[in-house]
Design an enzyme around this catalytic site. Structure first.
Site, PDB file in Angstrom:
ATOM      1  N   GLU A  38     -72.190  27.616 -42.631  1.00 53.49           N
ATOM      2  CA  GLU A  38     -73.125  26.659 -43.246  1.00 53.49           C
ATOM      3  C   GLU A  38     -73.089  26.776 -44.771  1.00 53.49           C
ATOM      4  OE1 GLU A  38     -76.934  26.658 -41.165  1.00 53.49           O
ATOM      5  OE2 GLU A  38     -77.957  26.069 -42.999  1.00 53.49           O
ATOM      6  N   GLU A  85     -80.962  22.800 -50.627  1.00 54.34           N
ATOM      7  CA  GLU A  85     -82.312  22.543 -50.098  1.00 54.34           C
ATOM      8  C   GLU A  85     -83.300  22.397 -51.243  1.00 54.34           C
ATOM      9  OE1 GLU A  85     -83.362  23.314 -46.274  1.00 54.34           O
ATOM     10  OE2 GLU A  85     -82.066  25.041 -45.986  1.00 54.34           O
TER      11      GLU A  85
END
Ligand code: NAG
Ligand code: NAG
Ligand code: NAG
Ligand code: NAG
Ligand code: NAG
Ligand code: NAG
Length: 375
Positions: free
Chosen positions: A123, A127
């Protein structure tokens, strides 16, 4: 994106909680499962224009919550508890570049994410926390390993990510990952620096965009709520993340990736690559370049196809006209028959009346004449 919250939660609680608390999800994990599905490759580059709607076959909508095309952006709207509107690309890239022009959602506890993720839980993340107007967050994971919580790094923004559109870029090769905010490279991670490569993201990933409520107290633990900036007040909803464009480039010119030779190592050398032939386009690129919408599809037709379509429409119109004409004639014929019957009836009635009158008159005349005769 969920893993980020959990890892951050665990960062806050790293001395308090067992590391096993962190979990991520995948439908088929190729590190310990055989027969995981092949993956469609992008196999080239494309700019996805979210200012003009998006193709739901290429960007698949997931989860509760609405994803709506409004004006010149596409919005991910957290309106109710449980909403986590998300789209994920149906295609994968095996090393590549992603440039996302977006505006983060405001709101306490609301998390906006733009991430790359693989089926074995590699990943790479961007964010944004709804109430943090000064910093953007970056993170990465290899093989879903969340036992170390020092991978996340925050970067100061020149303006609030909730107020303006910014270009958040990830450039990912097998040697390093770079994160850019607008024109500035803010972070670089080298392969060796991710636990000698063991925690380095290196398997085909798709792109996932969405917003969710880390501050949903009924569905998250208190560390996640704390990380997300506090409890979400759904009375202040909607909380909206907006996306304008996404550029994606696959650094491998493949039509498909597979897990045929994968094992627990998760090494990029063990990813199967079905190469494209010269001048061949991946099915994904063909789907992307296929015109969508009536106007575009019409514009893309050849002259012959247009003539054929016009001719067949003309044919249909002619048939409809013929049907209408036939019905009218029938109708008129039926009308004429009815009229004739009506006339005949009238005529008959008139005849009867005349006869009746004549009878009446003649009987009267007789009686009159008889009377007169008497007079
Ligand atoms: C594979 O590993 C994942 C993550 O560790 C685990 O959740 C899953 O149960 C495992 N599956 C099998 C078939 O071993
Ligand atoms: C994107 O792909 C097109 C061909 O499909 C190519 O002409 C162009 O150079 C590519 N752009 C980049 C940045 O590689
Ligand atoms: C989107 O629309 C706004 C206002 O209508 C305008 O200011 C802005 O330039 C537009 N942006 C794009 C990328 O079209
Ligand atoms: C925003 O994030 C930065 C970095 O984590 C942190 O130092 C700052 O306190 C945060 N601001 C708010 C308002 O949460
Ligand atoms: C997960 O990462 C941590 C720290 O980065 C490392 O100590 C640990 O060995 C890793 N676990 C596995 C299974 O690779
Ligand atoms: C986004 O930023 C990167 C890095 O500075 C740049 O190369 C790219 O052209 C930008 N893309 C867009 C769509 O603005």
């Amino acid at each position: 994106m969920y893993s980020f919250a959990l890892s951050a939660a665990a960062l806050l609680a790293s001395t308090l909680l067992p590391t096993a608390l962190a979990q991520t999800h995948t439908a088929c994990n190729p590190l310990n499962t055989t027969g995981c599905p092949d993956m469609a490759a992008l196999g080239g580059n494309s700019t996805f224009d979210f200012t003009k709607d998006w193709n739901p076959d290429v960007w698949v909508q997931m989860n509760q919550g609405s994803v709506e095309h409004i004006d010149n952006h596409t919005d991910f709207i957290v309106q109710f508890q449980g909403d986590s509107p998300t789209v994920l690309s149906s295609f994968y890239i095996f090393f590549g570049r992603v440039e996302i022009v977006m505006k983060a959602a405001p709101g306490q506890g609301i998390v906006s994410s733009a991430i790359l993720q693989s089926e074995c839980l590699d990943e790479i993340d961007w964010e944004f926390l709804g109430t943090n107007t000064t910093h953007a967050l970056t993170n990465y994971f290899g093989k879903g390993n969340t036992t170390d919580y020092t991978r996340g790094k925050d970067f100061r923004m020149k303006s609030a990510p909730q107020d303006d559109y910014h270009n958040y870029t990830i450039d990912w090769t097998k040697e390093r990952i770079q994160w850019y905010i607008d024109d500035e490279m803010v972070r670089e991670l080298k392969y060796a620096d991710a636990l000698g490569g063991k925690n380095y993201p290196q398997t085909p990933m798709n792109v996932r965009l969405g917003a969710w409520s880390g501050g949903d107290v009924d569905n998250n633990n208190k560390y996640t709520v704390e990380w997300a900036g506090g409890p979400t007040d759904f009375k202040k909803a909607p909380f909206t993340m907006s996306v304008q464009t996404v550029y994606v480039q696959d650094y491998t010119t493949a039509k498909e990736y597979n897990w045929d030779d994968m094992d627990a190592s998760g090494d990029w050398q063990k990813v199967g690559v079905v190469k494209l032939a010269d001048n061949e386009k991946s099915a994904t690129l063909q789907e992307i370049e296929k015109p969508h919408g009536v106007k575009n599809r019409w514009g893309a037709l050849s002259q012959t196809a247009k003539i054929a379509i016009i001719a067949s429409i003309a044919g249909v119109v002619a048939i409809i006209a013929a049907v209408i004409l036939f019905c009218c004639i029938k109708q008129r014929r039926a009308g004429r028959r009815e009229y004739a019957a009506y006339q005949a009836n009238l005529d008959k009635e008139a005849t009867d009346l005349i006869q009746h009158k004549e009878q009446w008159q003649s009987s009267h005349a007789a009686s009159r004449s008889s009377r007169y005769a008497r007079i």
